[in-house]
Scaffold this motif. Structure first.
Motif, PDB file in Angstrom:
ATOM      1  N   SER A 138      -3.833 -31.256   4.391  1.00  0.00           N
ATOM      2  CA  SER A 138      -2.868 -30.186   4.093  1.00  0.00           C
ATOM      3  C   SER A 138      -1.580 -30.744   3.498  1.00  0.00           C
ATOM      4  O   SER A 138      -1.293 -31.934   3.600  1.00  0.00           O
ATOM      5  CB  SER A 138      -2.533 -29.432   5.383  1.00  0.00           C
ATOM      6  OG  SER A 138      -1.962 -30.321   6.324  1.00  0.00           O
ATOM      7  N   SER A 139      -0.795 -29.825   2.915  1.00  0.00           N
ATOM      8  CA  SER A 139       0.576 -30.186   2.523  1.00  0.00           C
ATOM      9  C   SER A 139       1.497 -29.926   3.695  1.00  0.00           C
ATOM     10  O   SER A 139       2.468 -30.636   3.904  1.00  0.00           O
ATOM     11  CB  SER A 139       1.067 -29.321   1.370  1.00  0.00           C
ATOM     12  OG  SER A 139       0.153 -29.310   0.357  1.00  0.00           O
ATOM     13  N   GLY A 140       1.184 -28.865   4.463  1.00  0.00           N
ATOM     14  CA  GLY A 140       1.987 -28.535   5.638  1.00  0.00           C
ATOM     15  C   GLY A 140       1.711 -29.534   6.762  1.00  0.00           C
ATOM     16  O   GLY A 140       0.605 -30.052   6.893  1.00  0.00           O
TER      17      GLY A 140
ATOM     18  N   PHE B 178      -1.603 -29.225  -4.169  1.00  0.00           N
ATOM     19  CA  PHE B 178      -2.030 -27.823  -4.261  1.00  0.00           C
ATOM     20  C   PHE B 178      -0.970 -26.901  -4.869  1.00  0.00           C
ATOM     21  O   PHE B 178      -1.205 -25.701  -4.980  1.00  0.00           O
ATOM     22  CB  PHE B 178      -2.259 -27.226  -2.858  1.00  0.00           C
ATOM     23  CG  PHE B 178      -3.108 -28.021  -1.956  1.00  0.00           C
ATOM     24  CD1 PHE B 178      -4.400 -28.340  -2.312  1.00  0.00           C
ATOM     25  CD2 PHE B 178      -2.635 -28.431  -0.713  1.00  0.00           C
ATOM     26  CE1 PHE B 178      -5.211 -29.048  -1.447  1.00  0.00           C
ATOM     27  CE2 PHE B 178      -3.429 -29.135   0.149  1.00  0.00           C
ATOM     28  CZ  PHE B 178      -4.730 -29.452  -0.221  1.00  0.00           C
TER      29      PHE B 178
ATOM     30  N   ARG C 120       3.462 -20.191   5.738  1.00  0.00           N
ATOM     31  CA  ARG C 120       2.707 -20.158   6.994  1.00  0.00           C
ATOM     32  C   ARG C 120       2.977 -18.812   7.649  1.00  0.00           C
ATOM     33  O   ARG C 120       4.101 -18.278   7.553  1.00  0.00           O
ATOM     34  CB  ARG C 120       3.174 -21.270   7.950  1.00  0.00           C
ATOM     35  CG  ARG C 120       2.634 -22.642   7.650  1.00  0.00           C
ATOM     36  CD  ARG C 120       1.176 -22.805   8.096  1.00  0.00           C
ATOM     37  NE  ARG C 120       0.702 -24.158   7.916  1.00  0.00           N
ATOM     38  CZ  ARG C 120       0.103 -24.632   6.818  1.00  0.00           C
ATOM     39  NH1 ARG C 120      -0.087 -23.844   5.785  1.00  0.00           N
ATOM     40  NH2 ARG C 120      -0.308 -25.877   6.754  1.00  0.00           N
TER      41      ARG C 120
ATOM     42  N   HIS D 196      -6.149 -17.307   3.639  1.00  0.00           N
ATOM     43  CA  HIS D 196      -5.558 -18.648   3.597  1.00  0.00           C
ATOM     44  C   HIS D 196      -6.338 -19.549   2.624  1.00  0.00           C
ATOM     45  O   HIS D 196      -6.787 -20.620   2.991  1.00  0.00           O
ATOM     46  CB  HIS D 196      -5.509 -19.285   4.994  1.00  0.00           C
ATOM     47  CG  HIS D 196      -4.526 -20.431   5.078  1.00  0.00           C
ATOM     48  ND1 HIS D 196      -3.883 -20.797   6.224  1.00  0.00           N
ATOM     49  CD2 HIS D 196      -4.069 -21.307   4.143  1.00  0.00           C
ATOM     50  CE1 HIS D 196      -3.085 -21.830   6.000  1.00  0.00           C
ATOM     51  NE2 HIS D 196      -3.196 -22.161   4.734  1.00  0.00           N
TER      52      HIS D 196
ATOM     53  N   VAL E   1      -4.543 -22.615  -1.189  1.00  0.00           N
ATOM     54  CA  VAL E   1      -4.531 -24.061  -1.461  1.00  0.00           C
ATOM     55  C   VAL E   1      -5.812 -24.576  -2.103  1.00  0.00           C
ATOM     56  O   VAL E   1      -5.818 -25.663  -2.660  1.00  0.00           O
ATOM     57  CB  VAL E   1      -4.300 -24.881  -0.180  1.00  0.00           C
ATOM     58  CG1 VAL E   1      -2.887 -24.800   0.270  1.00  0.00           C
ATOM     59  CG2 VAL E   1      -5.243 -24.501   0.930  1.00  0.00           C
TER      60      VAL E   1
HETATM   61  O1  LIG Z   1      -2.048 -24.389   3.985  1.00  0.00           O
HETATM   62  C1  LIG Z   1      -2.467 -25.458   3.708  1.00  0.00           C
HETATM   63  C2  LIG Z   1      -1.659 -26.631   3.497  1.00  0.00           C
HETATM   64  O2  LIG Z   1      -0.609 -26.794   4.144  1.00  0.00           O
HETATM   65  O3  LIG Z   1      -2.060 -27.462   2.694  1.00  0.00           O
END
Ligand SMILES: O=CC(=O)O
Length: 335
Positions: A93-95, A118, A251, A298, A301
């Protein structure tokens, strides 16, 4: 460490074991690319084991040097503490809100992530959700497929995108991509962010409530952390006003979801386009019933192309770690 600098022997897979990587829950890349990843690494699948998680972790405590994780898979203090040899967490993830970064910092565990891989895909979905909410594309699809058009029903008018005042909440790499796209549609961009950005001339609001009061659409692109949890609260939603639209690709928990549902039902905001939710994959039933809300699971991404690039990044980070080389996309864990 061997003569090639590997922390574990893995150059001849028939003779030497592949490096072990713990996976707590299957990440989306597994669904499409597990075979490729498994050519180089031996995955210890916690979710596949009959053992309770703690027992599984204790059993493998000394052999796990790396974890492969993803955006909705918590990596808790407890997990990290049960793994004394852990040196790396790679998340797809990026988060990063799902990882206990403080414990990683304390323990000296490195973290690698997807960075801005993403951002363009997420920005496309943000714009897609906005156009859908304004021009009623999903509602129109329902109207046609349910035979309402053929029965001379009445389909309400949508609203124009060009000229709209759009407030971007969080002008990181996703927010900037959203801004670029919407500028080309003739929108006026405003933003709020932790800091004012010198790279753009969009009007800046340090206060998200003031931003909401001064625009017609809020697009949530920021990360979830202690400061942003429920940042889009009743006050911000009411400031958006009866014509206000909320788009969320950040989020779910950045918005007070219950309050948003109430505002949507009571017509205190006009509509929403949502790719993320507080308690995924559960979506409040009230949202499902509303025709001024566009929902997406969701998926902002993930495209086929980006998943492919993600596999390469994940493998590159794991290989770098097991070869004692610099990570490709490290998270900087500030003091
Ligand atoms: O939501 C997905 C991410 O954080 O990559």
């Amino acid at each position: 460490m061997d003569c090639n600098g590997y922390r574990q022997e893995n150059h001849d897979q028939n003779l030497f074991p592949k490096p072990k990587v713990l996976v707590l829950e299957p990440p989306p890349v597994f669904k499409f690319h597990e075979d490729k990843l498994s050519q180089k690494f031996h995955f210890l699948k916690a979710w596949d084991s009959p053992l309770p998680l703690d027992q599984f972790l204790t059993t493998h405590a000394h052999s796990v040097q790396a974890i492969l994780s993803h955006g909705t898979c918590p990596v808790t203090t407890n997990t990290i503490r049960l793994l004394p040899s852990l040196g790396l967490i790679v998340t797809t993830s990026s988060g990063l809100n799902q990882i206990d970064l403080q414990e990683c910092r304390r323990r000296g565990v490195s973290v690698a992530y997807a960075g801005s891989l993403f951002s363009a895909d997420v920005a496309d979905i943000a714009v897609g959700l906005l156009i859908d909410a304004l021009r009623k594309i999903s509602a129109g699809n329902h109207y046609v497929t349910q035979g309402l058009w053929a029965n001379n029903g009445d389909f309400s008018l949508g609203s124009k995108l060009g000229g709209r005042k759009v407030g971007i909440v969080g002008l990181g790499s996703i927010g900037l991509e959203v801004g670029k796209r919407l500028e080309s549609f003739g929108c006026n961009i405003l933003y709020s962010s932790r800091n004012k950005k010198s790279s753009v001339s969009y009007p800046y609001y340090s206060n998200v409530c003031e931003l909401a009061a001064n625009c017609e659409v809020l697009i949530i692109c920021c990360e979830l952390n202690d400061q942003t949890r429920h940042m889009i609260n009743k006050e911000v939603l009411l400031a958006s006003g009866k014509k206000g639209l909320i788009i969320n690709v950040g989020r779910g928990a950045i918005i007070d979801e219950q309050e948003m549902v109430r505002c949507l039902i009571q017509g205190e905001i006009a509509g929403a386009g949502l790719d993320v939710f507080e308690n995924e994959p559960h979506v409040p039933s009230e949202l499902i019933a509303l025709d001024n809300v566009v929902l997406s699971p969701h998926r902002a991404v993930h495209t086929e192309e980006t998943l492919m690039a993600l596999v390469e990044l994940v493998m590159g980070n794991l290989e770098a770690f097991f070869s004692n080389k610099p990570l490709l996309s490290p998270v900087i864990l500030d003091e």
